[in-house]
Design a protein around this motif. Sequence first.
Motif, PDB file in Angstrom:
ATOM      1  N   GLU A 221       0.898  -1.044   0.049  1.00 38.67           N
ATOM      2  CA  GLU A 221       0.040   0.018   0.099  1.00 38.67           C
ATOM      3  C   GLU A 221       0.975   1.062   0.057  1.00 38.67           C
ATOM      4  O   GLU A 221       1.737   1.322   0.826  1.00 38.67           O
ATOM      5  CB  GLU A 221      -1.095  -0.008   1.357  1.00 38.67           C
ATOM      6  N   ARG A 228      -3.140   0.463  -3.964  1.00 48.95           N
ATOM      7  CA  ARG A 228      -2.582  -0.934  -3.536  1.00 48.95           C
ATOM      8  C   ARG A 228      -2.201  -1.460  -4.699  1.00 48.95           C
ATOM      9  O   ARG A 228      -2.820  -1.247  -5.711  1.00 48.95           O
ATOM     10  CB  ARG A 228      -3.700  -1.382  -2.947  1.00 48.95           C
ATOM     11  N   VAL A 300       2.954  -1.092   4.105  1.00 47.51           N
ATOM     12  CA  VAL A 300       2.445   0.129   3.901  1.00 47.51           C
ATOM     13  C   VAL A 300       3.848   1.017   3.914  1.00 47.51           C
ATOM     14  O   VAL A 300       4.601   0.955   4.625  1.00 47.51           O
ATOM     15  CB  VAL A 300       1.590   0.554   5.014  1.00 47.51           C
TER      16      VAL A 300
END
Length: 303
Positions: A221, A228, A300
């Motif tokens: 992400e 994403r 992330v």
Amino acid sequence: MTIDLRVVDKRTAAEGVVTLTLAHPRGARLPDWTPGSHVDLVLPGGLVRQYSLCGDRWDAYTYRIGVLRERESRGGSAYIHDQLAVGDLVSIGGPRNNFRLVPSRAYLFVAGGIGITPLLPMVHQAELLGASWRLLYGGRTRASMSFVDELERYGDRVVVRPQDEYGLLDLDTHLTGDATVYCCGPEPLLAAVERRCAARTERFVPKDFGAPVRREPFEVELARSRRRLMVRPEESVLEAVGRAGVSVLSSCRQGTCGTCETTVLAGDPDHRDSILDDAERAAGDCMFLCVSRARSDRLVLDL
């Protein structure tokens, strides 16, 4: 971000080695740097190569780098040796430092060949700080060893050992005591030093980490881009991010230069670079997208 600098001096430092001195075209002050820093040199055709700063860090207006002509050059060192001339402009990124000099009462610096370049400013800094230090410097031949003349002022604290005169460096004799060890040079030298002590090293080629922890695709992400994407087993995170249209500055694509360092906001990276130390790997708050992957199902990134 890159800036354009002019080549104001080019000279032969040893057999197969030239030095370049770079300055701002308008005489502006250059970004500060610390011992162990390198810059990214952007060459024609999109080539980007990393070179250690080996000049006087207290000179705010010039940078100096040393460039070895690589036997199997992919175009970078050959261009610098054969075509780049005084007066030409080059773009640089950085400086950045993945090889920082930590405080210590005593240092042992071990250099092999062009590996002397990041250690020169460290020697100077150790001298300024009044620390105890020694330099063990090896090379193929005396004629191939750069900056020997500059090191003469330090007397017997510098041990110069060309291989054709002395054989391989006598590491067992010198790697004694509790000095903080810094080493830069070819992989066999780094491996030999690391077998004997806990040294801080800088590599020109990547370590071999074997297969990744996981072979399955994983999700990435991009927090700022609000995207994403899935990273396939056959591609790097850097390639996947680029495929998604997000640009990340990169250079070596081997995990040795640090250009593509990216902050990790969540997830567990599989670190496969040759830069981070054990504590930095355990922290898991950054990764190098060109080689590192994921241990967890999802990462992330601050992109």
